[in-house]
Design a protein around this motif. Structure first.
Motif, short mmCIF file in Angstrom:
data_model
loop_
_atom_site.label_atom_id
_atom_site.label_comp_id
_atom_site.label_asym_id
_atom_site.label_seq_id
_atom_site.Cartn_x
_atom_site.Cartn_y
_atom_site.Cartn_z
N VAL A 25 0.83 -1.21 0.00
CA VAL A 25 0.00 0.00 0.00
C VAL A 25 0.86 1.26 0.00
O VAL A 25 0.66 2.18 -0.81
N LEU A 26 1.83 1.31 0.89
CA LEU A 26 2.61 2.54 1.05
C LEU A 26 3.49 2.85 -0.15
O LEU A 26 3.74 4.02 -0.45
N GLU A 27 3.95 1.83 -0.83
CA GLU A 27 4.79 2.11 -2.00
C GLU A 27 3.99 2.69 -3.16
O GLU A 27 4.56 3.21 -4.11
N ARG A 28 2.66 2.63 -3.05
CA ARG A 28 1.79 3.16 -4.09
C ARG A 28 1.22 4.54 -3.76
O ARG A 28 0.44 5.08 -4.54
N ILE A 29 1.60 5.09 -2.62
CA ILE A 29 1.20 6.46 -2.32
C ILE A 29 1.92 7.39 -3.30
O ILE A 29 3.13 7.28 -3.49
N PRO A 30 1.20 8.30 -3.95
CA PRO A 30 1.84 9.17 -4.93
C PRO A 30 3.02 9.95 -4.34
O PRO A 30 3.00 10.35 -3.18
N PRO A 31 4.05 10.19 -5.13
CA PRO A 31 5.21 10.95 -4.67
C PRO A 31 4.80 12.32 -4.14
O PRO A 31 3.92 12.97 -4.73
N SER A 32 5.41 12.73 -3.06
CA SER A 32 5.21 14.02 -2.39
C SER A 32 3.91 14.06 -1.58
O SER A 32 3.65 15.06 -0.91
N TRP A 33 3.10 13.02 -1.63
CA TRP A 33 1.93 12.94 -0.76
C TRP A 33 2.34 12.30 0.57
O TRP A 33 3.36 11.64 0.66
N ARG A 34 1.50 12.50 1.59
CA ARG A 34 1.81 11.95 2.90
C ARG A 34 0.84 10.83 3.26
O ARG A 34 -0.38 10.99 3.15
N ALA A 35 1.38 9.72 3.72
CA ALA A 35 0.56 8.62 4.21
C ALA A 35 0.37 8.80 5.72
O ALA A 35 1.35 8.91 6.46
N VAL A 36 -0.88 8.82 6.16
CA VAL A 36 -1.21 8.92 7.58
C VAL A 36 -1.83 7.59 8.00
O VAL A 36 -3.02 7.34 7.74
N VAL A 37 -1.03 6.74 8.61
CA VAL A 37 -1.49 5.42 9.04
C VAL A 37 -2.03 5.56 10.46
O VAL A 37 -1.31 5.97 11.36
N VAL A 38 -3.29 5.21 10.65
CA VAL A 38 -3.93 5.31 11.96
C VAL A 38 -3.99 3.92 12.57
O VAL A 38 -4.80 3.08 12.16
#
Length: 233
Positions: A25-38
């Motif tokens: 999942v995290l490797e597919r977050i668009p570049p420069s976007w932030r992943a907020v894992v809750v």
């Protein structure tokens, strides 16, 4: 990611024991976007995996899908906020077009309409529950949606203005209901739906699906708020 897609987007990922799925999942977050894992009480090291992969990790002690989603919304700081399941069933790489539609004024809320690409990706009981809720939503709001899936995007401040209160599985539906009541433009985009990693905590069984539908029926019974009604800060 297209040139028209803003670089300021946070992706909220509610997480309960998803250590196996997080890398995909995290490797597919668009570049420069932030992943907020809750992290909603994981016992499999999900929080450590997420941190190790560069995600922002928020701890939400209160159990519930809605509790985790809302904690992520409150922790987000970007103008645009997206939501995605953390089980590798949905690809967050689909989200740039969602945000572009909101940023470009085409929609206020964009939802992913799931299209299964693998056998067993969307079990019969989960499809049946989704279909029933879509029909009830149409009666309540007039919206003709094919899905009430978790992949979505909107402006953060607008979402906060909806004053969402459900902290269980009714949270995604309440977002749509209150957005419809507020006159938002709501659109859908087809997205591939894969077989998830592990078992769903919400609709993995008929019993779980029944509980989710019951939670969501309570949301549908809310009275529409009059235009201009104040919401909590």
């Amino acid at each position: 990611m297209s040139d028209s897609t803003p670089a300021t987007a946070d992706v909220v990922l509610p997480c309960l024991n998803e250590a196996r799925a997080l890398p995909w999942v995290l490797e597919r977050i668009p570049p420069s976007w932030r992943a907020v894992v809750v992290d909603n009480g994981s016992t499999d090291g999900s929080a450590d995996v997420a941190r190790g992969l560069g995600a922002t990790v928020v701890r939400e002690e209160r159990r519930g899908f809605g509790a985790a989603c809302h904690a992520g919304l409150l922790a987000a700081t970007a103008e645009y906020v997206c939501f995605c399941d953390c089980d590798a069933s949905l690809d967050p790489g689909e989200l740039p077009s969602f945000v572009a539609a909101v940023a470009g004024g085409e929609a206020d809320l964009v939802l992913g309409r799931r299209r299964p690409t693998e056998r067993g990706a969307w079990p019969a009981h989960a499809r049946a529950g989704n279909r029933a809720l879509s029909m009830l939503l149409r009666r309540r709001t007039g919206l003709r949606l094919g899905d009430l899936g978790p992949l979505r995007a909107a402006r953060r401040q607008a979402l906060l203005g909806l004053d969402l209160t459900d902290r269980r599985s009714g949270y995604p539906l309440q977002m749509v209901v209150r957005a419809a009541d507020a006159g938002w433009r709501i659109t859908e985009r087809d997205v591939p739906y894969l077989a998830r990693t592990g078992q769903s905590k919400v609709t993995g069984t008929w019993r779980g699906t029944f509980q989710a539908v019951r939670d969501m029926r309570a949301v549908l019974e809310e009275r529409p708020r009059p235009a201009g009604e104040e919401v909590a800060a």
